[in-house]
Structures are given as C-alpha cells and as structure tokens.
Enzyme design. Sequence first.
Site, PDB file in Angstrom:
ATOM      1  N   LYS A 148      33.164  65.848  25.389  1.00 38.02           N
ATOM      2  CA  LYS A 148      31.740  66.850  25.041  1.00 38.02           C
ATOM      3  C   LYS A 148      31.682  66.786  23.546  1.00 38.02           C
ATOM      4  O   LYS A 148      30.552  66.776  23.025  1.00 38.02           O
ATOM      5  CB  LYS A 148      31.940  68.075  25.782  1.00 38.02           C
ATOM      6  N   SER A 185      29.757  73.880  33.993  1.00 36.56           N
ATOM      7  CA  SER A 185      29.931  74.244  32.469  1.00 36.56           C
ATOM      8  C   SER A 185      28.622  74.364  31.900  1.00 36.56           C
ATOM      9  O   SER A 185      28.639  74.677  30.556  1.00 36.56           O
ATOM     10  CB  SER A 185      30.642  72.898  32.047  1.00 36.56           C
TER      11      SER A 185
END
Length: 310
Positions: free
Chosen positions: A238, A195
Amino acid sequence: MEVIELGGYTEEEKLQIAKRHLVPKQIEEHGLRPSQIEYKDQTLKKLIRNYTREAGVRNVEREIASLARRATRMFAEGRKSKIPIGTRFLEATLGAPRYLHDEVEDREMYPGMAIGLAWTPTGGDVLFVETAKMPGSKGLIVTGQLGDVMKESVTAALSYIRSNAKRFKIDPKFFETSEVHVHVPAGSVPKDGPSAGITMLVALVSLLTGRKVRPRIAMTGEVTLSGHVLPVGGIKEKILAAQRAGVTQLVIPEENRKDYFEEVPEEIRSQLETTFVKTADQALRAALEKSPASPNGKPDLGSVQAVSSR
C-alpha cells in the site's frame, strides 16, 4: 508445504533487477551483443513507472523484450550503428504511457473526497473515495462495486458520525431529510475489505462539515463503532503504491508501526510524513484541514494528538 509470501519491489529494486538481469537476458535471447544496444537508466525508470503496474517484474521483462525485438528488426534491416534506447525509442515502440505517475496531483480534491490505500494481487493501489449529499429519504447509497465488508465499513463510519453528530456540529435532523451517496470510482473493478474504513470516515466527515482533506494525504485502517482504529495487512504494498501515486503524507494504524519500519525501505520512508493513529479522532485531526468556521482555528475532535514520524 509452507508458502512464503514476498512483498513487492520498490522502483529502485526493479531498476536494479532490470539492469543486472532482465536487460542482459533479453539482449542474449534476441541474438544481440551488448555493444549494439544501450538501455538508458532514465528509459528503464520511465518504463517501470509509466508502462507497468505490478508487485514483481514480469511485465517489465515483457516490455524490455519488446524494445529488444524492435532493435533486432532494425539491425536485420541493415542498421550498423549502436541503438540507444531513449524516451523517443520507448514511446515509438510501446506507445503513449499507460499509467500516470502522479495520480494524486491530477485529481481535484473537494470536501467529501479522500484517498485510501488498497492491497491487490498485483501490489498496492490508491482508491479515490467520493461522497455527495442531497435531499431525500433513501439514507445511504453505496456504489462502485463494493463487497459486503467494504459496505459495512461505510455503514459503520456513518453510524459513528451520527452518534457523534453534536461534537461534529452536524444537525441531527440532516440524517432524516437527506441522502448520502458514497462512490469509489473504477466501478468495473470489484473492491472489498475493512481497511478502507478510515477513508470512508474521513470522506464523510469532510462532506458533512465542509472541511477539505489535506492535500497529498492517503490513509488505511479499519474503524470500529467506538472509534478505535485497527491494524490492516499489506502495509508495504500500500505504501509503495501511495509513494508511486504522488502521496506525501500517510495515516496508518498505530498497531502497524512495526510493519511500517520493518517492511518499508528507508528510501521510501524518507519521502513520506507518516502519522500513526489509535482512534478515529486522531485520524480526523491528521487528515482534515482546520475548520475556518472554528473560532480558534482548531476542530473540536477531543484532546488526543497523533504521532508523526519521518
């Protein structure tokens, strides 16, 4: 047996859990009466924000218990009046704050530096990716205890840049005579996963073109060699980490749009300007400042445009 995964709590959710459940529980367990001690909301917010970093509230309860123990000792030593748990009491008991709330503001951003988002077992976190270039023949140097998948993300990002060097106005000979170093601080902490691909790409393009990354912007997403941005997991964790660290703008994959609106509370979304991207060009356009060397003030990144949503 089916395992049900739960996302992390927001700061406001932690505050309400602390007020309604954790504080009354610790008051009772320490033999105190509600009339003897008062936990102020501002103190609980500071405790959550600056003394704990977790998806849940286990450490929040431990710190609340520490405050209750000190109050119990004070009553045992003869105190009669009510104890207000304010900022001074908090710092005298727990010491100086352990975590900076606005990590982004405290970092000086320069060309070659970008902010990524990571998922951890204790919630989300921000990653500061730093890059440097120098004369040499070693090619790519990667440090910061990165796992194999994250190293591959760096390699893929650099290959995408090399294959598009002319469009980015980078001299192809640069890669034959120079070294590029990518470092992710907190070297003692292992890091892995795909990611961070979009972050690596933005940091490297920033380094090689001299264009700074926009202030207070963070990103997550996997990037392919052909420049497509793929979805990633842990979106809620996140984004909560980003908001906690002082980020005000986000770049995330278009395919994570559904996760963003379903998982992230509206109170958090309202504080962020989020750009959903499908391609590397869209991500670069959203993340990088306009090139001062460009005649029309616009980078040469194609005709695509990102979609922003508050």
